[in-house]
Write a protein that holds these residues in place. Structure first.
Motif, short mmCIF file in Angstrom:
data_model
loop_
_atom_site.label_atom_id
_atom_site.label_comp_id
_atom_site.label_asym_id
_atom_site.label_seq_id
_atom_site.Cartn_x
_atom_site.Cartn_y
_atom_site.Cartn_z
N ALA A 138 0.85 -1.18 0.00
CA ALA A 138 0.00 0.00 0.00
C ALA A 138 0.90 1.23 0.00
CB ALA A 138 -0.91 0.01 1.23
N TYR A 139 0.49 2.23 -0.73
CA TYR A 139 1.28 3.46 -0.83
C TYR A 139 0.35 4.58 -1.25
CZ TYR A 139 1.14 1.73 -5.61
OH TYR A 139 0.72 1.23 -6.82
N PRO A 140 0.77 5.85 -1.07
CA PRO A 140 -0.08 6.98 -1.49
C PRO A 140 -0.31 6.96 -2.99
CG PRO A 140 1.65 7.70 0.02
CD PRO A 140 1.96 6.29 -0.34
N GLY A 141 -1.55 7.17 -3.40
CA GLY A 141 -1.89 7.17 -4.81
C GLY A 141 -1.93 5.80 -5.44
N GLU A 142 -2.17 4.79 -4.63
CA GLU A 142 -2.15 3.41 -5.14
C GLU A 142 -3.20 3.21 -6.23
OE1 GLU A 142 -2.88 -1.15 -3.51
OE2 GLU A 142 -2.87 0.56 -2.13
N SER A 143 -4.38 3.77 -6.02
CA SER A 143 -5.45 3.58 -7.00
C SER A 143 -5.11 4.20 -8.34
CB SER A 143 -6.75 4.18 -6.45
OG SER A 143 -6.58 5.57 -6.20
N VAL A 144 -4.20 5.19 -8.37
CA VAL A 144 -3.87 5.89 -9.62
C VAL A 144 -2.78 5.17 -10.39
CG1 VAL A 144 -3.07 8.07 -10.59
CG2 VAL A 144 -4.57 8.08 -8.59
N ILE A 145 -1.73 4.75 -9.69
CA ILE A 145 -0.56 4.22 -10.39
C ILE A 145 -0.38 2.72 -10.21
CG2 ILE A 145 0.62 6.43 -10.15
CD1 ILE A 145 2.26 5.20 -7.93
N SER A 146 -1.36 2.02 -9.64
CA SER A 146 -1.20 0.58 -9.45
C SER A 146 -1.06 -0.15 -10.76
CB SER A 146 -2.40 0.03 -8.68
OG SER A 146 -3.61 0.28 -9.37
N SER A 147 -1.66 0.39 -11.82
CA SER A 147 -1.54 -0.25 -13.14
C SER A 147 -0.28 0.16 -13.88
CB SER A 147 -2.77 0.10 -13.99
OG SER A 147 -2.86 1.50 -14.18
N LEU A 148 0.52 1.08 -13.29
CA LEU A 148 1.72 1.56 -13.96
C LEU A 148 2.98 0.90 -13.42
CD1 LEU A 148 0.92 5.39 -13.95
CD2 LEU A 148 0.22 3.65 -15.61
N VAL A 149 2.85 0.10 -12.36
CA VAL A 149 4.01 -0.53 -11.72
C VAL A 149 3.83 -2.04 -11.74
CG1 VAL A 149 5.38 -0.67 -9.61
CG2 VAL A 149 4.27 1.47 -10.21
N PRO A 150 4.86 -2.81 -12.13
CA PRO A 150 4.76 -4.27 -12.08
C PRO A 150 4.53 -4.74 -10.65
CG PRO A 150 6.65 -3.59 -13.38
CD PRO A 150 6.14 -2.36 -12.71
N SER A 151 3.80 -5.81 -10.50
CA SER A 151 3.46 -6.32 -9.18
C SER A 151 3.50 -7.84 -9.18
CB SER A 151 2.06 -5.84 -8.75
OG SER A 151 1.08 -6.32 -9.66
N LYS A 152 3.51 -8.40 -7.98
CA LYS A 152 3.45 -9.86 -7.81
C LYS A 152 2.51 -10.15 -6.65
CE LYS A 152 7.06 -10.62 -4.39
NZ LYS A 152 8.18 -11.48 -3.98
N TYR A 153 2.10 -11.41 -6.56
CA TYR A 153 1.20 -11.82 -5.49
C TYR A 153 2.01 -12.27 -4.28
CZ TYR A 153 -2.72 -11.61 -8.72
OH TYR A 153 -3.67 -11.18 -9.60
N GLY A 154 1.62 -11.73 -3.12
CA GLY A 154 2.27 -12.12 -1.88
C GLY A 154 1.40 -13.06 -1.08
N LYS A 155 1.57 -13.03 0.22
CA LYS A 155 0.79 -13.90 1.09
C LYS A 155 -0.68 -13.46 1.07
CE LYS A 155 4.58 -15.01 4.25
NZ LYS A 155 5.06 -14.94 5.66
N ARG A 156 -1.54 -14.48 1.14
CA ARG A 156 -2.99 -14.27 1.18
C ARG A 156 -3.49 -13.50 -0.04
NH1 ARG A 156 -1.02 -13.12 6.26
NH2 ARG A 156 -1.58 -14.64 7.88
N GLY A 157 -2.78 -13.62 -1.17
CA GLY A 157 -3.24 -13.02 -2.42
C GLY A 157 -3.08 -11.52 -2.51
N ARG A 158 -2.27 -10.93 -1.63
CA ARG A 158 -2.09 -9.48 -1.70
C ARG A 158 -1.11 -9.12 -2.82
NH1 ARG A 158 -0.13 -7.57 3.99
NH2 ARG A 158 1.41 -9.18 3.45
N LEU A 159 -1.36 -7.99 -3.48
CA LEU A 159 -0.46 -7.48 -4.51
C LEU A 159 0.69 -6.72 -3.86
CD1 LEU A 159 -2.72 -6.21 -7.43
CD2 LEU A 159 -1.17 -8.15 -7.43
N LEU A 160 1.91 -7.07 -4.25
CA LEU A 160 3.10 -6.41 -3.73
C LEU A 160 3.82 -5.69 -4.86
CD1 LEU A 160 4.51 -9.21 -1.38
CD2 LEU A 160 3.07 -7.28 -0.76
N PHE A 161 4.37 -4.51 -4.54
CA PHE A 161 5.06 -3.68 -5.53
C PHE A 161 6.48 -3.42 -5.04
CE2 PHE A 161 0.57 -2.74 -5.56
CZ PHE A 161 0.24 -2.79 -6.91
N TYR A 162 7.40 -3.28 -6.00
CA TYR A 162 8.78 -2.95 -5.67
C TYR A 162 8.85 -1.47 -5.34
CZ TYR A 162 13.88 -2.93 -6.05
OH TYR A 162 15.22 -2.80 -5.80
N ARG A 163 9.40 -1.17 -4.17
CA ARG A 163 9.36 0.20 -3.66
C ARG A 163 10.05 1.19 -4.61
NH1 ARG A 163 8.68 2.23 1.46
NH2 ARG A 163 8.76 0.13 2.33
#
Length: 778
Positions: free
Chosen positions: A165-190
């Motif tokens: 989770a980070y500020p502006g996640e809803s805006v740029i979540s589709s602009l950063v590659p992500s992977k699935y972490g524990k319990r199906g959460r999306l994780l992003f490289y800081r």
């Protein structure tokens, strides 16, 4: 002769040596005719100490680039990457754009490796795919690649480098590659998130922002597509690598077996079980090719292991031989027991019989000795004496168990009376042989325990009642860990728990729990001797032991009341005599008052054994004495008539009811003589089922009692408890108490309607059967 000088000469080492003239250099000309200096060095000349020794590949950089590229094209990407990190010259050459073909050729040497994604360079691709180090802390041994974010990150760094989770996640979540972490959460490289956020803040033009967003979304989509292909390739590579290692281990094992066979261990290898297979040995399961040098290093250890395997094999063969001999001995026991049908006394189980010293001596004969039934001829001729001696031993165990129970019960009772204000209390304590502590806070009375002769006289009495801790387990505790005090405490918490059938001597000696132990599946299959297994229910046979028995003091009080109601003396009346009398008793405390007659009530009827059980289940916590009525004359005839009617009704009802297997537990007392003392021995059957078993399992169409089937010695106690052990009902004429409403009146003097009386009349007929406490399903 030269004269000696009086001045001491300086040491030779301190004398300055003259400098040698520099070596001459000959002039030569190159191919173009230009002059160049060539140092003339003799082949045997010494090299200066400070000059490094040139390696074998020192002249590699003097080769033409096309030759170098041809050589490098045969390497793997990881080798090429490591080569680029050796010297600055190699790095300058291999990291140049002109070396792109070298990296592609090296990548093609890896089977089925996907092409380099357009957003990565070939060296970056090789580093990510093959170099197992963390991209954050450079820690080695990071095997997993996060292809969806293009990083190798260790578990320690991932806690700080990955964010969900980070500020502006809803805006740029589709602009950063992500992977699935524990319990199906999306994780992003800081760092990716920070880079995109910085870029978005730097762009002010809406067109540029839109173009950048479109570019990033395309990049994320393409990276996701490539990541799926790379994950599939990585999985196949891991499987191929695992197969290669397994093949290497298999080849090494085959080579070691061949070497061991050459020195005479071939036959022994064939007898090694799977649990001790050579593939489990630490020196065999290594994925390294066996060489002569390696074999010489491990030869002594492998020979030592094979000697251990030979010892284990001999132990297994000896154990199997003992099991076979015990099976022969059990056959002698079965023949003896069949010849003594019906049982009039307790008989030893296979474990006890195989523990007889005479049997152990024969079973333990040397391996070379042939043991058959004829070998046990002396044992068979002494069976009466051996069984009598065994009965004496288990009776001594029971006596010791009773003594321990009496002692613990006396201590509990004395503990409740340990403090008193009576000045003569100390004299009273001393007269009983009691002990008083120094401080006077505790005064424990320990009355003397009866001697063995007195205990032997009390054990057969009908007032000596035993209970089994396995049949009455404590909550959350195995049966053999139950404790009477703990059981009473659990009972006081509320809720009636199932208690065992009251057990009486001598039938208690044959209680099944004393020679069988319910086990878990892994314990059952871990039993070495198959002769001592019981398939259904899954259990194992044990030696006769009385540690599961306890003297039930409350049940003993209930039995005393029943014996007194029968008109017998509780101090001399045995359980066997009570069985012979076979009296019937009505429980006056459980009467059901008639709705039509004032002084008429219906009471349940019990045998003396079921009366004790009824008292313990239904009136366990009542302080008032039990009120039993012994049935005689017309009352006994009425009770017997009602019992026959109930039995006939049950027989008729179960012909079409969906519960044909429901039978009286008192009738489940028959055992199969053909399965006796064998692993396939089952629990008790009723008469119909035992005949069906003999027909289907043994082909006996017309079975005979005491030949094909026999009655369990523990009967009539039975191995299955009655849920409601009422045998019948009887109508009693007795005065109605004042607190019981009169016929036609409800509680508090309210008059009941006639319609309700009619409905009750209709139900009275059903109450004869369905309201009777005999039925276990009501």
């Amino acid at each position: 002769m030269r004269p000696r000088s009086s001045v001491a000469q300086a040491p030779v080492d301190n004398v300055k040596k003259p400098r040698r003239p520099p070596k001459k250099r000959a002039r030569g000309s190159d191919v173009d005719g230009n002059q160049q200096n060539v140092e003339l060095v003799k082949s045997g000349a010494k090299r200066a100490k400070w000059q490094p020794r040139p390696g074998k590949l020192a002249a590699l950089m003097n080769l033409p680039l096309d030759v170098l590229f041809e050589i490098f094209g045969h390497l793997n990407p990881l080798d090429l990457l490591r080569l680029a990190r050796t010297t600055k010259q190699f790095r300058r050459v291999l990291m140049h754009r002109s070396s792109m073909s070298v990296w592609k050729n090296a990548r093609e040497n890896v089977p089925n490796m996907p092409d380099c994604p357009p957003f990565w360079t070939e060296p970056h691709y090789a580093n990510l795919a093959f170099d197992p180090h963390c991209h954050e802390c450079s820690a080695p041994g990071v095997r997993n690649v996060d292809w969806r974010i293009g990083r190798r990150i260790c578990a320690k760094c991932s806690k700080n480098c990955m964010v969900d989770a980070y500020p502006g996640e809803s805006v740029i979540s589709s602009l950063v590659p992500s992977k699935y972490g524990k319990r199906g959460r999306l994780l992003f490289y800081r760092k990716d998130v920070e880079e995109v956020q910085m870029k978005l803040r730097a762009l002010t033009d809406s067109d540029e922002l839109q173009a950048y967003g479109e570019e990033r979304r395309t990049f994320v989509k393409e990276m996701d597509t490539k990541a799926k292909a790379l994950e599939a390739w990585a999985a196949s590579q891991a499987k191929d690598r695992s197969d290669q290692l397994e093949d290497a281990r298999r080849d090494r094992k085959a080579a070691i077996i061949e070497r061991l066979t050459e020195i005479g261990w071939g036959d022994e290898i064939e007898h090694i079980p799977y649990t001790d297979d050579l593939s489990h040995h630490k020196l065999v399961k290594q994925p390294t090719r066996l060489t002569d040098r390696i074999w010489n290093n491990i030869k002594s250890d492998m020979i030592k292991y094979m000697e251990e395997m030979r010892t284990r094999r001999l132990e297994r063969e000896r154990k199997a031989l003992l099991v076979t001999r015990k099976r022969t001995a059990i056959g002698i026991l079965r023949s003896y027991k069949i010849s003594h049908f019906p049982f009039t006394d307790v008989m030893p189980e296979p474990v006890d019989f195989c523990s007889f010293p005479e049997v152990i001596e024969i079973v333990g004969l040397p391996t070379e000795t042939d043991v058959t039934e004829a070998t046990f001829a002396d044992v068979a001729s002494q069976m009466d004496d051996l069984v009598h001696a065994w009965r004496t031993r288990i009776h001594s165990q029971l006596r010791a168990r009773v003594k321990d129970n009496l002692l613990s019960g006396a201590k509990r009772r004395a503990w409740g009376e340990r403090v008193t204000s009576d000045p003569y209390y100390e004299e009273y304590v001393e007269s009983l042989g009691a002990t008083i502590d120094v401080k006077g806070k505790k005064k424990e009375v320990s009355p003397p325990v009866p001697d063995d002769a007195e205990i032997d006289q009390s054990i057969p009495l009908a007032t000596t009642v035993f209970r089994c801790k396995t049949c009455t387990p404590s909550i959350g505790l195995p049966g053999d860990l139950s404790d009477s005090d703990y059981d009473d405490f659990l009972d006081s918490l509320g809720g009636r728990r199932s208690r065992s059938i009251p057990l009486f001597y001598p039938k208690v000696m044959g209680h099944c729990c004393l020679t069988r132990s319910r086990t878990l599946p892994w314990d059952y299959f871990a039993t070495d001797d198959l002769n001592f297994r019981i398939d259904s229910p899954m259990s194992t046979r044990t030696k006769w032991n009385s540690h599961l028995l306890q003297v039930d003091e409350e049940a003993s009080k209930a039995a005393r009341a029943v014996v007194e109601a029968c008109g017998e003396d509780p101090l001399i009346t045995t359980a066997t005599k009570m069985d012979e009398l076979d009296s019937r008793f009505a429980c006056v405390d459980c009467v059901k008052w008639s709705k039509h007659e004032v002084n008429q009530a219906e009471a349940p009827v019990f045998t003396w054994r079921s009366a004790v059980q009824h008292r313990m289940r239904e009136h366990r916590y009542e302080r008032r004495p039990a009120n039993w009525l012994k049935l005689e004359g017309e009352l006994l005839e009425e009770s017997n008539r009602n019992a026959r009617d109930i039995h006939e009704f049950i027989q008729h009802m179960f012909d079409f009811q969906p519960f044909p297997d429901i039978t009286q537990p008192a009738n489940v007392v028959w055992l199969c003589a053909h399965c006796m003392d064998l692993p396939q021995e089952r629990e008790c059957y009723d008469l119909g089922k035992i005949k069906s078993h003999l027909l289907t399992s043994h082909g006996v169409e017309e079975p005979a009692e005491n030949q094909d089937y026999y009655k369990d010695y523990e009967a009539p106690q039975g191995r299955k408890p009655d849920f409601k052990p009422s045998d019948s009902t009887v109508t009693l004429q007795m005065e109605r108490p004042s607190y019981v409403p009169l016929p036609g009146e409800g509680h508090y003097g309210i008059i009941e309607d006639d319609d309700d009386d009619d409905e009750d009349d209709d139900d009275d007929g059903d109450d004869f059967f369905f309201g009777n406490s005999f039925f276990p399903f009501l």
